[in-house]
Scaffold this active site. Structure first.
Site, mmCIF file in Angstrom:
data_model
loop_
_atom_site.group_PDB
_atom_site.id
_atom_site.type_symbol
_atom_site.label_atom_id
_atom_site.label_comp_id
_atom_site.label_asym_id
_atom_site.label_seq_id
_atom_site.Cartn_x
_atom_site.Cartn_y
_atom_site.Cartn_z
ATOM 1 C CD GLU A 260 -7.740 5.555 -4.348
ATOM 2 O OE1 GLU A 260 -8.853 5.790 -4.516
ATOM 3 O OE2 GLU A 260 -6.705 5.901 -4.863
ATOM 4 C CD GLU B 31 4.444 -0.634 0.509
ATOM 5 O OE1 GLU B 31 3.428 -0.052 -0.310
ATOM 6 O OE2 GLU B 31 4.728 -1.469 1.275
ATOM 7 C CG ASP C 59 6.984 -5.270 0.119
ATOM 8 O OD1 ASP C 59 6.239 -5.935 -0.692
ATOM 9 O OD2 ASP C 59 6.446 -4.610 0.766
ATOM 10 C CG ASP D 176 5.008 -4.700 4.775
ATOM 11 O OD1 ASP D 176 4.812 -4.775 5.657
ATOM 12 O OD2 ASP D 176 4.423 -4.498 3.631
ATOM 13 C CG HIS E 175 0.978 -2.059 3.690
ATOM 14 N ND1 HIS E 175 1.088 -3.507 3.030
ATOM 15 C CD2 HIS E 175 -0.299 -2.021 4.287
ATOM 16 C CE1 HIS E 175 -0.150 -3.861 3.228
ATOM 17 N NE2 HIS E 175 -0.845 -3.198 4.194
#
Length: 236
Positions: free
Chosen positions: A52, A9, A7, A157, A152
Site C-alpha cells: 500500500e 514518505e 514531509d 508535497d 506522493h
C-alpha cells in the site's frame, strides 16, 4: 523568521511495527519567502515497503538500496531544522516516524531540535471546519496547481504545502505585499507616509453601547471569579 515545511514518505503506517522513513524533504522560507535552500534525502530503510505504501510513493527497495541510511544523514537534518518553526501536514504522523528514527540512533526527540512544530492540517481544520483538508483539497481550494502530482513525493508535497501555507496564512501580509509591489503607494497613488490619520472620523460609543460593554465585563468578572484585565485597562 525562518520556517521549514517538512514531509516524509515511509515504508508503512507504524514505526512500532518496524516501518521506516524512505524519503525526507524540507523546504525553507525566510520571512515568508521561499529561499530555494531545500533539504531532500532518499533513505535506505533496510526493508521492503508495504504494498500500500509502495503504491503511494513508488520508491522501490532496489532504488532505495543505493542511498544512505538515516544515521548517515541525521546530522544534516539536525543542523537544517535547528531553531526553525517546522510546518508539517498531519504532524503527528511524521514526528512519530522521525522520533523513532532518532531514538534508534540515540538522539533526542525531534521537537527538541527545532523552535516549534506547527500542524498545517489542524490550522486548515480551524479555517475550514467540516470540509476536506487534505493537501490535494487545499491546493484546489487555494488555486494551487497539483496536476503534476501523480505519486506522493516528499519534496513535491513540501513545495505544494509551502504554497498552501502561504495562502492560508496570508491575512494582512497580502496588503503589505501589495504596498511593497507598488513602491509603498496605496490604490489612490498616495504614499503611505503621507497618510494623515487626523482626517479619520472619530465615532464615540453612546450610552447604550457603554452599558452593554459594562454588562459584558461584569459577565467576564463573574466567570473569572475576579476583575477581568479590561477593568485595569479602563482604570489606567
Amino acid at each position: 523568521m525562518r520556517q521549514i515545511v517538512l514531509d516524509t514518505e515511509t515504508t508503512g503506517l507504524d514505526p512500532a511495527q518496524g516501518h521506516r522513513v524512505v524519503e525526507l524533504a524540507c523546504v525553507e522560507m525566510e520571512n515568508r519567502i521561499l529561499t530555494g535552500r531545500h533539504l531532500h534525502l532518499y533513505l535506505n530503510p533496510d526493508r521492503d515497503s508495504d504494498p500500500e505504501a509502495l503504491a503511494v510513493h513508488g520508491l522501490t527497495t532496489e532504488f532505495l538500496s543505493g542511498h544512505p541510511r538515516f544515521e548517515e544523514v541525521a546530522q544534516q537534518l539536525v543542523e537544517y531544522v535547528k531553531g526553525a518553526e517546522v510546518i508539517i501536514h498531519n504532524a503527528a504522523f511524521d514526528v512519530k516516524f522521525l522520533n523513532a528514527e532518532l531514538t534508534r540512533i540515540g538522539l533526542p526527540a525531534f521537537h527538541t531540535m527545532c523552535g516549534k512544530i506547527t500542524d498545517s492540517l489542524l490550522h486548515a481544520r480551524e479555517l475550514h471546519p467540516g470540509k476536506r483538508n487534505s493537501l490535494d483539497a487545499l491546493c484546489e481550494r487555494y488555486g494551487i496547481s497539483n496536476a503534476h502530482r501523480t505519486l506522493h513525493g516528499a519534496l513535491l508535497d513540501s513545495e505544494l504545502l509551502a504554497d498552501v501555507w502561504l495562502a492560508m496564512t496570508r491575512g494582512q501580509d497580502a496588503l503589505l505585499m501589495d504596498f511593497e509591489d507598488d513602491g509603498g503607494t496605496g490604490a489612490n497613488g498616495m504614499r503611505l507616509e503621507q497618510f494623515d490619520a487626523s482626517v479619520l472620523k472619530v465615532v464615540l460609543a453612546d450610552e447604550a453601547a457603554l452599558q452593554a460593554h459594562s454588562e459584558y465585563l461584569a459577565d467576564l468578572d463573574k466567570a473569572a471569579g475576579k476583575p477581568c484585565v479590561w477593568r485595569g485597562v479602563q482604570e489606567a
